[in-house]
Design an enzyme around this catalytic site. Structure first.
Site, PDB file in Angstrom:
ATOM      1  N   ILE A 166      -1.864  -9.202  -1.449  1.00 53.82           N
ATOM      2  CA  ILE A 166      -3.205  -8.674  -1.556  1.00 53.82           C
ATOM      3  C   ILE A 166      -3.209  -7.166  -1.311  1.00 53.82           C
ATOM      4  O   ILE A 166      -2.392  -6.656  -0.556  1.00 53.82           O
ATOM      5  CB  ILE A 166      -4.156  -9.337  -0.518  1.00 53.82           C
ATOM      6  CG1 ILE A 166      -3.612  -9.207   0.886  1.00 53.82           C
ATOM      7  CG2 ILE A 166      -4.451 -10.743  -0.891  1.00 53.82           C
ATOM      8  CD1 ILE A 166      -4.545  -9.699   2.000  1.00 53.82           C
ATOM      9  N   CYS A 168      -9.660   0.176  -7.575  1.00 55.42           N
ATOM     10  CA  CYS A 168     -10.164   1.533  -7.772  1.00 55.42           C
ATOM     11  C   CYS A 168     -11.614   1.436  -8.211  1.00 55.42           C
ATOM     12  O   CYS A 168     -11.988   0.509  -8.933  1.00 55.42           O
ATOM     13  CB  CYS A 168      -9.366   2.254  -8.867  1.00 55.42           C
ATOM     14  SG  CYS A 168      -7.632   2.486  -8.471  1.00 55.42           S
TER      15      CYS A 168
HETATM   16  C1  LIG Z   1      -1.041   3.966   3.629  1.00 49.03           C
HETATM   17  C2  LIG Z   1      -1.194   2.955   2.548  1.00 49.03           C
HETATM   18  C3  LIG Z   1      -1.288   3.367   1.228  1.00 49.03           C
HETATM   19  C4  LIG Z   1      -1.436   2.433   0.196  1.00 49.03           C
HETATM   20  N1  LIG Z   1      -1.518   2.866  -1.096  1.00 49.03           N
HETATM   21  C5  LIG Z   1      -1.651   1.966  -2.100  1.00 49.03           C
HETATM   22  C6  LIG Z   1      -1.670   2.386  -3.458  1.00 49.03           C
HETATM   23  O1  LIG Z   1      -1.546   3.574  -3.784  1.00 49.03           O
HETATM   24  N2  LIG Z   1      -1.828   1.438  -4.431  1.00 49.03           N
HETATM   25  C7  LIG Z   1      -1.926   0.103  -4.131  1.00 49.03           C
HETATM   26  O2  LIG Z   1      -2.031  -0.707  -5.050  1.00 49.03           O
HETATM   27  N3  LIG Z   1      -1.872  -0.329  -2.858  1.00 49.03           N
HETATM   28  C8  LIG Z   1      -1.742   0.571  -1.843  1.00 49.03           C
HETATM   29  N4  LIG Z   1      -1.674   0.124  -0.526  1.00 49.03           N
HETATM   30  C9  LIG Z   1      -1.738  -1.324  -0.256  1.00 49.03           C
HETATM   31  C10 LIG Z   1      -0.349  -1.911  -0.071  1.00 49.03           C
HETATM   32  O3  LIG Z   1       0.414  -1.780  -1.244  1.00 49.03           O
HETATM   33  C11 LIG Z   1      -0.396  -3.406   0.330  1.00 49.03           C
HETATM   34  O4  LIG Z   1      -1.036  -4.116  -0.698  1.00 49.03           O
HETATM   35  C12 LIG Z   1      -1.133  -3.671   1.617  1.00 49.03           C
HETATM   36  O5  LIG Z   1      -0.991  -2.614   2.548  1.00 49.03           O
HETATM   37  C13 LIG Z   1      -0.702  -4.975   2.306  1.00 49.03           C
HETATM   38  O6  LIG Z   1       0.658  -4.977   2.681  1.00 49.03           O
HETATM   39  P1  LIG Z   1       1.198  -4.541   4.142  1.00 49.03           P
HETATM   40  O7  LIG Z   1       0.387  -5.246   5.162  1.00 49.03           O
HETATM   41  O8  LIG Z   1       2.644  -4.921   4.139  1.00 49.03           O
HETATM   42  O9  LIG Z   1       1.006  -3.050   4.216  1.00 49.03           O
HETATM   43  C14 LIG Z   1      -1.510   1.047   0.506  1.00 49.03           C
HETATM   44  C15 LIG Z   1      -1.398   0.647   1.840  1.00 49.03           C
HETATM   45  C16 LIG Z   1      -1.239   1.554   2.862  1.00 49.03           C
HETATM   46  C17 LIG Z   1      -1.131   1.068   4.271  1.00 49.03           C
END
Ligand SMILES: Cc1cc2nc3c(=O)[nH]c(=O)nc-3n(C[C@H](O)[C@H](O)[C@H](O)COP(=O)(O)O)c2cc1C
Ligand SMILES: Cc1cc2nc3c(=O)[nH]c(=O)nc-3n(C[C@H](O)[C@H](O)[C@H](O)COP(=O)(O)OP(=O)(O)OC[C@H]3O[C@@H](n4cnc5c(N)ncnc54)[C@H](O)[C@@H]3O)c2cc1C
Ligand code: FES
Lengths: 283, 324
Positions: free
Chosen positions: B194, B131
């Site tokens: 990550i 953030c």
């Molecule tokens: C639509 C979306 C919203 C996300 N919102 C948050 C969030 O509010 N807080 C956070 O720490 N990470 C957030 N992330 C990151 C995910 O928690 C995760 O770290 C990242 O997407 C990698 O994992 P993945 O490839 O399985 O999505 C968000 C990711 C996506 C795609």
């Protein structure tokens, strides 16, 4: 629910493709206005997000089939256009909030622009079963892109067609024809589906006539099931407060006058949680 | 033979290592229509902020090869509504819940932790450090070990001792190991990685950025090698610290890869958009894979790729049996 269904038939309707898929669980739960989220590209694809399509029709064959109509837009819809009978398709549905239906037998104008028209026929059927009078206004850029004119003519009291190039019906847009139709048939309500700009115009017309409008919107969606928060648009709630609401679960059907069409693609300054809404706001 | 899939986040036991990634599971109730949330290790909430947040304008997403760019901007109801509605809903169903928090200042993170302190049903707190820091011209906390450690230390200081504090790291930093170490020194009980690296996509039709916000966070299999590398490096430097690994997990094989790199919990994010059942499927596939490699306990394969090349993998059933 998720269904791996077999493609029963494919057909081309002018500029559009239509796929009928055996998906009993989805057909059974279907109500007009629902959509399906379709996985594209096959297994191991690099296309991660499902594509949303309104359900055009359901039939009881083979335990239940759903049909959707689409235009080729990018790689996902191009892949879908190559599907053939007996291919399998992975669908999640039925999704979204369907069209609410009036209790009384009122007069309804159905306004569809381009493939947006596809969702309206099941609604029109349901309205007619309730004794409603149904009239259609369908439009598109050119004759080949007006979807469902024949079916509309068969079922509706009146059908008005518009094309931007004048190749079919009135030259212009559905919003140009709509005021005349509402006045002529003394419509009580409007049901609309099409691009955001069309819905904005349709809502403005309905507001002018002081009749309710139910509009099915289309925002970019990554999940269709309410978990990704990408499909939001500003909608005024019962309490008068504007919120960024998810069109996949709270919509896609909204009361048109509640959607702030002029502010789609922005965060209105007075929306709940808008930036600058107070020192307690983060980042 | 069933595999013992139990795993630990600090001293907190999870029934299995598969959790949802922050911001990818809505409020939980949306996914509950598809599977019983009690069957996975835990649900991670979206990052909760003090005030309600409307997020970023649309378009908020663009698909990229094997990936997804998103700029949601932490849209959420704010901590009051979260504590009034979303957390109790999860707690009533006995769903293990990792609460993610996001803030613009150290004070805001701390205030959030204080609010969570008395709330029943908080299994762990995950501090989203990606953030912008309002007090440092919007520089993201996670870029900098000092800023991250300050947030973690202050959250740890107010959070109940029995609730683990997890620092969520971003790959967008010069040295993720030093940020990880700073967080652990600041009191983090576990690390998660990550978060989305920043990316961008330009629509060549409109000749404008595809996202209204311009840039967005990249997720999905496109970032998996980056995630494996980060988990690997942090595990090497801090072998005793539990790691929640995430980034592009679509299958049990992908989860296994992160576990071999050193993660003891694996989060599934973007995959949920494609397959609402992704968590339970990944769990099943992972269990089958661990069993197929001859292991009976998940604990025995965590970080296994760190053994010297050629060294025999310990605890394999077939080896043990052959030595009898
Ligand atoms: C639509 C979306 C919203 C996300 N919102 C948050 C969030 O509010 N807080 C956070 O720490 N990470 C957030 N992330 C990151 C995910 O928690 C995760 O770290 C990242 O997407 C990698 O994992 P993945 O490839 O399985 O999505 C968000 C990711 C996506 C795609
Ligand atoms: C509720 C709803 C109902 C829809 N019904 C129909 C229909 O009946 N017939 C039809 O032809 N199209 C319909 N659409 C639009 C359809 O989803 C898009 O045309 C399609 O996703 C484009 O995919 P693509 O791979 O061809 O394009 P790409 O541009 O490559 O798609 C990339 C990504 O953006 C998303 N996306 C792109 N355009 C749209 C869009 N207009 N709406 C939502 N997401 C989009 C895709 O889902 C995908 O994740 C509907 C959309 C919604 C939200
Ligand atoms: S499309 Fe994911 S929340 Fe609506």
């Amino acid at each position: 629910m998720q269904v791996t269904g077999t493609v029963l038939t494919t057909r081309q309707v002018d500029a559009y493709h239509a796929l009928t898929v055996v998906a009993p669980g989805i057909a059974e739960r279907f109500r007009p206005g629902h959509f399906v989220a379709v996985a594209v590209g096959g297994s191991g694809t690099s296309m991660l997000t499902r594509r949303a399509f309104s359900i055009h029709d359901v039939k009881p064959d083979y335990g239940g089939t759903v049909e959707f109509v689409f235009a080729v837009n990018g790689p996902g819809t191009a892949w879908l256009a190559e599907r053939r009978a007996r291919d399998t398709l992975d669908l999640v549905g039925p999704l979204g909030r369907p069209f609410p239906l009036p209790r009384d037998p009122v007069t309804c104008v159905m306004v569809g622009d381009e493939y947006g028209s596809a969702v309206l026929f099941a609604v029109a059927d349901a309205l007619q079963r309730r004794g409603c009078r149904v009239d259609f206004v369908l439009g598109g850029a050119s004759a080949g892109r007006v979807f469902g004119a024949m079916r509309a003519r068969r079922m509706a009291e009146t059908t008005t067609l518009t094309t931007e190039d004048g190749s079919l019906g009135m030259r212009g847009r559905v919003t140009d024809a709509l005021p005349g139709v509402i006045a002529d048939v003394r419509a009580d309500a409007v049901y609309a589906s099409g691009p955001m700009e069309t819905l904005r115009g349709v809502t403005a017309v309905a507001v002018e006539f002081d009749i309710p409008v139910q509009a099915a919107v289309e925002e970019r969606m990554a999940c269709g099931i309410g978990v990704c928060m990408t499909c939001v648009l500003p909608v005024i709630g019962d309490d008068g407060i504007t919120r960024m609401v998810r069109s996949c679960v709270e919509g896609p059907v909204f009361r048109g006058e509640r959607v702030r069409f002029d502010d789609v693609g922005t965060i209105p300054f007075d929306a709940l949680g808008a930036p600058g809404g107070g020192s307690r706001n983060a980042g | 033979m069933p595999v013992d899939m139990r795993t630990y986040l600090g001293h907190v036991e999870l029934a299995n290592p598969v959790v949802t990634a922050a911001g990818c599971a809505g409020s939980g109730s949306e996914l509950a229509q598809f599977f019983d949330l009690g069957r996975i290790g835990a649900v991670t909430t979206r990052s909760i902020t003090m005030a309600p947040r409307a997020g970023r304008p649309t378009p908020r997403m663009a698909e990229t090869p094997s990936g997804l760019l998103n700029a949601v901007g932490l849209q959420g109801p704010g901590v009051d509504a979260f504590l009034a509605r979303e957390l109790p809903w999860l707690a009533q169903r006995n769903v293990r819940t990792v609460v993610s928090i996001g803030g613009g200042t150290v004070a805001e993170y701390t205030a959030l932790a204080r609010r969570l302190n008395d709330a029943p049903g908080v299994t762990a707190v995950e501090v989203n450090l990606s953030c912008p820091n309002i007090e440092d011209r919007g520089r993201v906390f996670a870029r900098d070990g000092g800023a991250s450690a300050e947030v973690i230390a202050s959250v740890r200081a107010v959070m109940r001792y029995d609730v683990p504090v997890v620092a969520k790291l971003s790959p967008d930093t010069a040295d993720i190991v030093s940020v990880a170490r700073a967080c652990v020194d600041g009191g983090a009980d576990a690390l998660s990685m990550i978060n989305n690296p920043l990316g961008m996509s330009i629509d060549t039709e409109t000749m404008l950025p595809a996202l209204a916000a311009g840039t967005g966070g990249l997720s999905g299999p496109a970032i998996r090698p980056l995630a494996v590398r980060c988990v690997w490096q942090v595990r090497t430097a801090l072998p005793g610290v539990p790691i929640i690994g995430m980034g592009g997990v679509l299958t049990g094989r992908d989860a296994f890869e992160l576990i071999l790199a050193g993660a003891c919990v694996v989060a599934v994010g973007t995959a949920l958009f494609h397959d609402p059942y992704a968590c339970t499927r990944v769990l099943r596939e992972l269990e089958e894979l661990v069993a197929a490699r001859g292991y009976q306990r998940l604990a025995d394969v965590i970080g296994l790729a760190h053994r010297p090349p050629g060294a025999a993998a310990r605890h394999r059933t077939d080896f043990e049996e052959s030595s009898l």
